[in-house]
Design a protein around this motif. Structure first.
Motif, PDB file in Angstrom:
ATOM      1  N   HIS A   1       0.876  -1.173   0.000  1.00 38.26           N
ATOM      2  CA  HIS A   1       0.000   0.000   0.000  1.00 38.26           C
ATOM      3  C   HIS A   1       0.915   1.225   0.000  1.00 38.26           C
TER       4      HIS A   1
ATOM      5  N   ASN B   1      -2.434  -2.329  -3.511  1.00 44.24           N
ATOM      6  CA  ASN B   1      -3.518  -1.382  -3.320  1.00 44.24           C
ATOM      7  C   ASN B   1      -3.417  -0.314  -4.400  1.00 44.24           C
ATOM      8  N   GLU B   2      -4.444  -0.197  -5.201  1.00 42.87           N
ATOM      9  CA  GLU B   2      -4.595   0.879  -6.177  1.00 42.87           C
ATOM     10  C   GLU B   2      -3.350   1.133  -7.019  1.00 42.87           C
TER      11      GLU B   2
ATOM     12  N   ASN C   1     -12.089  -0.427  -4.707  1.00 44.51           N
ATOM     13  CA  ASN C   1     -12.045   0.766  -3.845  1.00 44.51           C
ATOM     14  C   ASN C   1     -12.814   1.848  -4.586  1.00 44.51           C
TER      15      ASN C   1
ATOM     16  N   TYR D   1     -15.027   5.634  -4.266  1.00 44.21           N
ATOM     17  CA  TYR D   1     -15.460   6.793  -3.485  1.00 44.21           C
ATOM     18  C   TYR D   1     -16.479   7.647  -4.214  1.00 44.21           C
TER      19      TYR D   1
ATOM     20  N   TRP E   1     -14.787  15.669  -2.725  1.00 46.64           N
ATOM     21  CA  TRP E   1     -15.215  14.564  -3.588  1.00 46.64           C
ATOM     22  C   TRP E   1     -16.734  14.531  -3.647  1.00 46.64           C
TER      23      TRP E   1
ATOM     24  N   TRP F   1     -13.431   2.471   4.639  1.00 49.36           N
ATOM     25  CA  TRP F   1     -12.221   3.266   4.840  1.00 49.36           C
ATOM     26  C   TRP F   1     -12.604   4.416   5.750  1.00 49.36           C
TER      27      TRP F   1
ATOM     28  N   GLU G   1      -3.530  11.176   5.810  1.00 50.13           N
ATOM     29  CA  GLU G   1      -4.134  11.077   4.483  1.00 50.13           C
ATOM     30  C   GLU G   1      -3.172  11.620   3.417  1.00 50.13           C
ATOM     31  N   TRP G   2      -2.062  10.923   3.260  1.00 48.06           N
ATOM     32  CA  TRP G   2      -1.084  11.199   2.198  1.00 48.06           C
ATOM     33  C   TRP G   2      -0.755  12.694   2.076  1.00 48.06           C
TER      34      TRP G   2
HETATM   35  C1  FCB Z   1      -7.555   5.614  -1.312  1.00 47.36           C
HETATM   36  C2  FCB Z   1      -6.328   5.014  -0.643  1.00 47.36           C
HETATM   37  C3  FCB Z   1      -6.386   5.064   0.854  1.00 47.36           C
HETATM   38  C4  FCB Z   1      -7.016   6.322   1.388  1.00 47.36           C
HETATM   39  C5  FCB Z   1      -8.301   6.631   0.678  1.00 47.36           C
HETATM   40  C6  FCB Z   1      -8.984   7.863   1.168  1.00 47.36           C
HETATM   41  O1  FCB Z   1      -7.203   6.031  -2.597  1.00 47.36           O
HETATM   42  O2  FCB Z   1      -6.177   3.678  -1.014  1.00 47.36           O
HETATM   43  O3  FCB Z   1      -5.083   4.839   1.337  1.00 47.36           O
HETATM   44  O4  FCB Z   1      -6.104   7.342   1.323  1.00 47.36           O
HETATM   45  O5  FCB Z   1      -8.085   6.736  -0.693  1.00 47.36           O
END
Ligand code: FCB
Length: 451
Positions: free
Chosen positions: A118, A162-163, A290, A292, A323, A397, A404-405
């Motif tokens: 991840h 992951n993604e 995943n 959103y 978002w 999530w 958050e990155w």
């Molecule tokens: C996704 C990521 C996760 C988190 C959510 C909000 O893209 O996989 O780590 O940051 O968004």
């Protein structure tokens, strides 16, 4: 709205976003350590040095999951905690940490769902070129084999990545995420190497001495809508869907790249060499979604990337992250993937929303907007299942607000509020609400209610 018997209800998390202890007990540096220690990369100069301190507080957070009645938990392993240099020697203390976490989950009857990667690549591997370097596919295979060897007796369900789309695009094309590069050629090479790594990773997990129950990947997905009904916009939406939803899925499942750019063949675009597609083809046992929101696109000949321009629909219904709240995206994607990959079980490996609600004087977090978001998305999920999508679980999530990155600690996605100064946790109203859903395996929703 009842969900199928045995449905999984869990939360999802990622090592870098929660663990902290970034340089403790032999852990190596990751690209996210380097990136977040570089001034100007993360909002308010936040780092993951401590994050939610899950490294020391995992028992408390797992107890909370058990108290909420959850029966599954998605976590990820930190490659540099297990192999500080990304290759070569193993860090026994890193392995021990994950054994303790997994044992704690198992002791509380929570099924661990574990992601190998991840996003926290060991920095030494970035120093030799990062994902654009083909050698990384082999190093990743070795890492996967080690994880399976040491932890596979405790893990039934693995996710390789992951993604992959997000970390290759944001990391190597847009530069907003680690390692912060902006190089289209490097990004395309990274995509192909990650596809190779995925094929090798799936095999490494399956060939391990502890046989896994199932191997999949968690893909970032979005339901892509054309901005207008015009033929050009509809074609643009198809291109975008294939690019952002299928680039790592068609490859692993079907052994071919989806057709995304009519001007260039994938072989040329991705520098595909003899034998590569045979390595990449490794059909998954399940597909993790995943999701959103949706994405609205228009055809635009002036745009270099696939002649596609993103359009931001006018709506006030957005989370604090901006978002768009668009619950039908979940059923649309679940049904479209179910149709394209018949017979493959689906899991929602991430879905959630960022709202900043904080505890009141009484310690209660009244996050009604999150409850409303979850109700609507879960109602759509139920509809998709009724319409035939074989969805077997849902991972919200996330459990605790976390790093958050590039947003640092600005965006709060948790069912549990985390006070980052004191590390005190407060279960939000949405957490209690979600607990009710998990325990009853049903959602109280009038099917006639307008969405
Ligand atoms: C996704 C990521 C996760 C988190 C959510 C909000 O893209 O996989 O780590 O940051 O968004």
């Amino acid at each position: 709205m009842s969900f199928p018997k045995g449905f999984l209800w869990g939360t999802a998390s990622a090592s870098f976003q929660i663990e902290g202890a970034w340089d403790q007990d032999g852990k190596g540096e990751s690209i996210w350590d380097r990136f977040s220690h570089t001034p100007g990369k993360i909002k308010k100069s936040c780092t993951g040095d401590v994050a939610c301190d899950f490294y020391h507080r995992y028992a408390e957070d797992i107890r909370t999951q058990a108290e909420l009645g959850l029966n599954a938990s998605r976590i990820s392993l930190s490659w540099p905690r297990i192999m500080p240099a990304g290759k070569g020697s193993i860090n026994p203390k890193g392995i021990d940490f994950y054994k303790r976490v997994l044992d704690e989950l198992l002791a509380r009857n929570i099924e661990p769902w574990v992601t190998l990667y991840h996003w926290d690549l060991p920095q030494p591997l970035e120093d030799i070129g990062g994902w654009p370097n083909r050698d990384l596919a082999n190093y990743f295979r070795d890492y996967a084999a080690i994880c399976a060897d040491y932890l596979g007796d405790r893990v039934g369900h693995w996710m390789v990545f992951n993604e992959p789309w997000i970390f290759t695009v944001l990391g190597y094309l847009q530069g907003a995420h680690a390692p912060g590069r902006r190089d289209i050629a490097a990004a395309l090479r990274a995509m192909h190497v990650v596809n190779l790594a995925q094929g090798l990773g799936v095999r490494a997990l399956r060939e391990a001495r502890h046989k896994p129950a199932a191997v999949g990947t968690a893909f970032s997905m979005s339901s892509v809508h054309p901005a207008t009904g015009s033929e050009d916009d509809r074609a643009a939406a198809t291109r975008w869907h294939r690019f952002c939803n299928l680039l790592f899925l068609d490859t692993v499942m079907k052994g071919r790249y989806p057709e995304i750019d009519t001007r260039r063949a994938p072989e040329e675009m991705f520098d595909v060499r003899a034998g590569d597609m045979e390595i990449i083809l490794a059909p998954l046992d399940f597909i993790g979604i995943n999701l959103y929101s949706r994405t609205v696109v228009a055809d635009d000949k002036n745009r270099e990337t696939l002649n596609v321009r993103q359009v931001h629909p006018e709506t006030k219904n957005r989370t604090d992250f901006g978002w768009e709240v668009y619950p039908a995206a979940l059923s649309e994607i679940a049904l479209s993937i179910a149709k394209d990959y018949p017979g493959v079980p689906l899991y929602i490996t991430e879905n959630g929303c960022s709202y900043g609600d904080a505890p009141g004087a009484d310690g209660r977090v009244r996050d009604e907007r999150r409850i409303d978001f979850n109700r609507r998305y879960l109602a759509e999920l139920w509809r998709a299942i009724q319409a035939g999508a074989d969805v077997r679980g849902y991972f919200h999530w996330t459990l605790t607000d976390n790093f958050e990155w590039a947003e640092g600690f600005e965006q709060r996605f948790g069912l549990v509020y985390c006070d980052f100064d004191t590390q005190r946790r407060y279960v939000k109203d949405s957490g209690r609400w979600y607990s009710g859903i998990a325990r009853s395996n049903a959602l109280d929703f009038d099917p006639n209610e307008k969405m």
